[in-house]
Design a protein around this motif. Structure first.
Motif, PDB file in Angstrom:
ATOM      1  N   ARG A 158       0.517  -1.303  -0.451  1.00 37.77           N
ATOM      2  CA  ARG A 158       0.010  -0.241   0.072  1.00 37.77           C
ATOM      3  C   ARG A 158       1.169   1.130   0.020  1.00 37.77           C
ATOM      4  N   VAL A 202      -3.899  -0.240  12.098  1.00 37.63           N
ATOM      5  CA  VAL A 202      -4.490   0.633  11.915  1.00 37.63           C
ATOM      6  C   VAL A 202      -4.649   0.202  10.002  1.00 37.63           C
ATOM      7  N   CYS A 203      -3.492  -0.477   9.338  1.00 34.08           N
ATOM      8  CA  CYS A 203      -3.346  -0.690   7.928  1.00 34.08           C
ATOM      9  C   CYS A 203      -4.025  -2.259   7.564  1.00 34.08           C
ATOM     10  N   PRO A 208      -8.402  -0.156   6.726  1.00 28.90           N
ATOM     11  CA  PRO A 208      -7.820   0.845   7.177  1.00 28.90           C
ATOM     12  C   PRO A 208      -8.127   2.527   7.543  1.00 28.90           C
ATOM     13  N   ASN A 209      -7.088   2.351   8.868  1.00 32.29           N
ATOM     14  CA  ASN A 209      -7.314   3.656   9.971  1.00 32.29           C
ATOM     15  C   ASN A 209      -5.960   4.842   9.623  1.00 32.29           C
ATOM     16  N   TRP A 215       2.206   6.821   8.264  1.00 32.82           N
ATOM     17  CA  TRP A 215       2.915   6.811   6.759  1.00 32.82           C
ATOM     18  C   TRP A 215       1.754   7.779   5.636  1.00 32.82           C
ATOM     19  N   GLN A 216       0.538   8.176   6.891  1.00 30.81           N
ATOM     20  CA  GLN A 216      -0.112   8.583   5.317  1.00 30.81           C
ATOM     21  C   GLN A 216       0.105   9.378   4.495  1.00 30.81           C
ATOM     22  N   VAL A 227      -6.666   2.457  -1.945  1.00 26.31           N
ATOM     23  CA  VAL A 227      -5.910   1.589  -0.605  1.00 26.31           C
ATOM     24  C   VAL A 227      -6.596   0.850  -0.584  1.00 26.31           C
TER      25      VAL A 227
HETATM   26 FE1  SF4 Z   1      -1.990   1.542   5.384  1.00 24.92          FE
HETATM   27 FE2  SF4 Z   1      -1.178   3.832   3.585  1.00 24.92          FE
HETATM   28 FE3  SF4 Z   1      -4.010   3.804   4.993  1.00 24.92          FE
HETATM   29 FE4  SF4 Z   1      -0.838   3.812   6.283  1.00 24.92          FE
HETATM   30  S1  SF4 Z   1      -2.090   5.870   4.879  1.00 24.92           S
HETATM   31  S2  SF4 Z   1      -3.374   2.802   6.761  1.00 24.92           S
HETATM   32  S3  SF4 Z   1      -0.310   2.757   5.080  1.00 24.92           S
HETATM   33  S4  SF4 Z   1      -3.001   2.455   2.961  1.00 24.92           S
END
Ligand code: SF4
Length: 342
Positions: A158, A202-203, A208-209, A215-216, A227
């Motif tokens: 991702r 989280v992911c 996914p949050n 890493w957003q 995503v």
């Molecule tokens: Fe996963 Fe990217 Fe969302 Fe983070 S921002 S939860 S790595 S999809």
């Protein structure tokens, strides 16, 4: 109509991006990691045990088993000395008993030779695949090697928007290199656990949050609005249909078991005598159905009146002990069916 070619992204992770991701992952992990029993210290035996139990089983389900198992077998030496039967009994309920058998075998090597500190050496031991070897050597000994499991694959594909078939060798190579790159920015015990934690909490696969994700800002799947399309779904392997004719020989509350050298599942384990055949269709009549990995087993049970075929691998087991000898649900299901028929 003009068909546009499908563009598959395979751009490797650069060192510069790796540094940014490792830094934000580390500070997120240090603040957000769950308190788990195997995180109390970095004891290699305990880390190994938790990793083996966590294969195919969730954290919540594993915790009580882990605590109980460790209470009974607190060290590698205690596990190595214990009879296999006792180990299998403590494993009962977790399924996939080959994990417990391999754990017991490897404990004997480890208690005689000590715990190796590198993934390459651990890989030589029974039941240690690439993932377990790397997880144990990095978490317990901080070896800078990356891990790849379902959680890590999801997070990496991702963040890089890799919509490739991640199960192919070429794709796995790219993923492994990225995971190694991150682990090399160390400490690898925290980077690897951080990656797994990010994927687990989280992911997550379906919800996914991203708003809480460290890493957003750098996540390409998030930027592209892809995503939920990444990672690609692996095509499911078609289940094989097997018809198992089980022969039940019993006398004085005992039942005949033989060492399985004929069925493609539960190999070399104690099993009822019988015959098995692979078919293209499920049979019209059967007593039970059971699934083991990609085998759909249709079971037909026959109570025999004569003697079982002579074999040095035959044993007469008290019915109440069958669960100890082979704790697989499959045998219990057959026994329950016979009891219900009587
Ligand atoms: Fe996963 Fe990217 Fe969302 Fe983070 S921002 S939860 S790595 S999809």
């Amino acid at each position: 109509m003009l068909l546009l070619p499908v563009v598959i992204s395979m751009t490797p992770m650069t060192e510069e991006l790796g540094k940014i991701l490792a830094k934000s992952l580390l500070s997120w992990y240090r603040e957000n990691k769950r308190e788990l029993p195997w995180r109390r210290d970095r004891n290699p035996y305990q880390i190994w045990l938790s990793e083996v139990m966590l294969q195919q089983t969730t954290v919540v389900a594993v915790i009580p088993y882990y605590e109980r198992f460790l209470g009974i077998f607190p060290t590698v030496e205690a596990l190595a000395k214990a009879p296999l039967e006792n180990v299998l009994e403590q494993w009962s309920g977790l399924g996939y008993y080959s994990r417990a058998r391999n754990l017991h075998k490897a404990a004997q090597v480890l208690s005689a030779n000590g715990f190796p500190k590198t993934a390459a050496e651990l890989l030589e031991l029974p039941g240690f695949g690439p993932y377990t070897s790397r997880a144990v050597s990095s978490i317990a000994f901080n070896e800078p090697v990356g891990v790849l499991d379902g959680n890590v694959i999801r997070v990496l594909t991702r963040v890089m928007a890799w919509d490739f078939a991640w199960w192919n060798n070429e794709s796995k190579n790219i993923l492994q290199k990225s995971s190694d790159l991150l682990a090399g920015m160390g400490p690898s015990h925290e980077i690897n656990q951080g990656l797994m934690e990010l994927g687990a909490t989280v992911c997550t696969p379906h919800k996914p949050n991203c708003l809480l994700c460290p890493w957003q800002k750098n996540c390409l799947a998030f930027k592209k609005g892809k995503v939920l399309e990444i990672p690609q779904r692996k095509p499911r392997k078609k289940s094989e249909v097997w018809v198992w004719d089980v022969s039940i020989y019993s006398k004085n509350k005992k039942i005949a078991l033989i060492k399985n050298d004929y069925a493609p599942f539960l190999k070399n384990q104690a099993l009822f005598p019988g015959k098995i055949k692979r078919q293209t269709e499920k049979p019209k009549t059967f007593d039970l159905k059971h699934g083991i990995t990609h085998h759909d087993i249709y079971i037909r049970i026959r109570k025999e009146s004569g003697h079982p075929p002579k074999s040095k691998d035959l044993q007469w087991a008290p019915i109440k002990d069958v669960k100890k000898i082979n704790p697989s649900n499959l045998l219990q299901k057959v026994l329950q069916k016979i009891a219900a028929k009587d």
